[in-house]
Design a protein around this motif. Structure first.
Motif, PDB file in Angstrom:
ATOM      1  N   GLU A 129      90.958  61.334  58.217  1.00 19.80           N
ATOM      2  CA  GLU A 129      91.752  61.380  58.095  1.00 19.80           C
ATOM      3  C   GLU A 129      92.771  61.338  59.293  1.00 19.80           C
ATOM      4  N   ARG A 137      82.565  67.462  59.009  1.00 13.07           N
ATOM      5  CA  ARG A 137      82.639  66.297  57.939  1.00 13.07           C
ATOM      6  C   ARG A 137      83.504  65.861  59.574  1.00 13.07           C
ATOM      7  N   TYR A 166      84.120  64.143  67.137  1.00 15.64           N
ATOM      8  CA  TYR A 166      82.677  64.325  66.136  1.00 15.64           C
ATOM      9  C   TYR A 166      81.416  64.458  67.258  1.00 15.64           C
ATOM     10  N   ALA A 208      88.823  61.568  66.268  1.00 16.60           N
ATOM     11  CA  ALA A 208      87.819  61.710  65.487  1.00 16.60           C
ATOM     12  C   ALA A 208      86.239  62.153  65.855  1.00 16.60           C
ATOM     13  N   ARG A 247      86.229  63.933  60.781  1.00 15.67           N
ATOM     14  CA  ARG A 247      88.104  64.543  60.062  1.00 15.67           C
ATOM     15  C   ARG A 247      88.782  62.875  60.382  1.00 15.67           C
TER      16      ARG A 247
END
Ligand code: 6PG
Length: 243
Positions: A111, A107, A121, A117, A109
């Motif tokens: 948020e 997933r 990733y 993020a 992130r």
């Protein structure tokens, strides 16, 4: 690059079913060949039925889910339980219903800090494919009416990105960031599959697949895998303006 393969079906349900059959077959081939299947899911609303069909017979019982590694080709900068989350849509439609190991569900992130993020990733992608260069078995993509794909919108930095594999792309029209695969990562894939079903997409499908020579290419037209194949799962409606 080999020309895109068009799969034109009578209805959105038929297109979703053909795409689900394609995904399941690709997974079977790759698992037999290498013992795992690496896929990046697309977001938006169109692929929901495709995901639902993968979680139903015949695929739910025949796909080797434990061998899948699931990523997202883009994600909104929202928490995983947010109604706009691409992760949440795929979780509700598919991943909550099939035994893909939790550690294999990668997933974004979204948020947190967009830059963080994207960096994290990219690390996760590199780690999965190390020591080889990342090359997804299959990247699923949607098509926006403005010709964007993933979160690679016209006139954004994402279109010019040549180095990174994943980035936080500022979308002025959204007044926000999106985390997205770059063309470098998308075009390294063994296969890419677009799914577009609405009549409202007919004009942009034509502009992407049959671009006018005097106009700039739309972002989705820049999806040209170096070695991989491109498939379009379309309805007659979405393909209505193709010559
Ligand atoms: C997203 C998607 C985006 C989407 C297209 C089509 O996060 O929104 O990745 O690229 O695929 O905008 O969206 P629809 O399927 O909802 O038309």
């Amino acid at each position: 690059m080999t020309p895109p393969e068009l799969h034109i079906l009578e209805s959105a349900e038929a297109a979703a079913r053909a795409a689900a059959d394609f995904v399941a077959a690709a997974a079977g081939t790759q698992v037999s060949r290498r013992g795992l299947f690496t896929i990046a899911l697309s977001g938006g609303s169109t692929p929901r039925r495709l995901y639902e069909l993968l979680a139903l017979p015949p695929h739910v019982g025949s796909v080797d889910w434990e061998r899948w590694h699931v990523f997202w080709s883009d994600e909104r900068c929202v928490p995983p339980d947010h109604q706009d989350s691409n992760y949440r849509m795929a979780w509700d439609a598919l991943l909550d219903l099939v035994p893909v190991p939790a550690a294999n569900i990668h997933r974004v992130r979204g948020e947190g800090s967009p830059a963080e993020a994207a960096k994290q990733y990219q690390e996760e992608v590199l780690q999965l494919f190390a020591p080889s260069a990342p090359a997804f078995d299959l990247v699923l993509l949607g098509l926006g009416e403005d010709g964007h794909t993933a979160s690679l919108f016209a006139e954004t930095d994402g279109l010019r990105e040549k180095r990174r594999l994943v980035m936080a792309n500022w979308a002025l029209h959204l007044q926000g960031y999106r985390i997205t695969f770059t063309f470098r990562l998308i075009n390294a894939a063994n296969a890419v599959a677009f799914l577009a079903t609405e009549r409202s997409k007919a004009e942009v499908v034509r502009q992407v697949l049959q671009p006018a020579p005097n106009l700039p290419l739309l972002p989705a037209a820049l999806v040209r895998p170096t070695l991989g194949t491109v498939h379009w799962f379309l309805t007659r409606d979405a393909a209505a303006l193709l010559k």
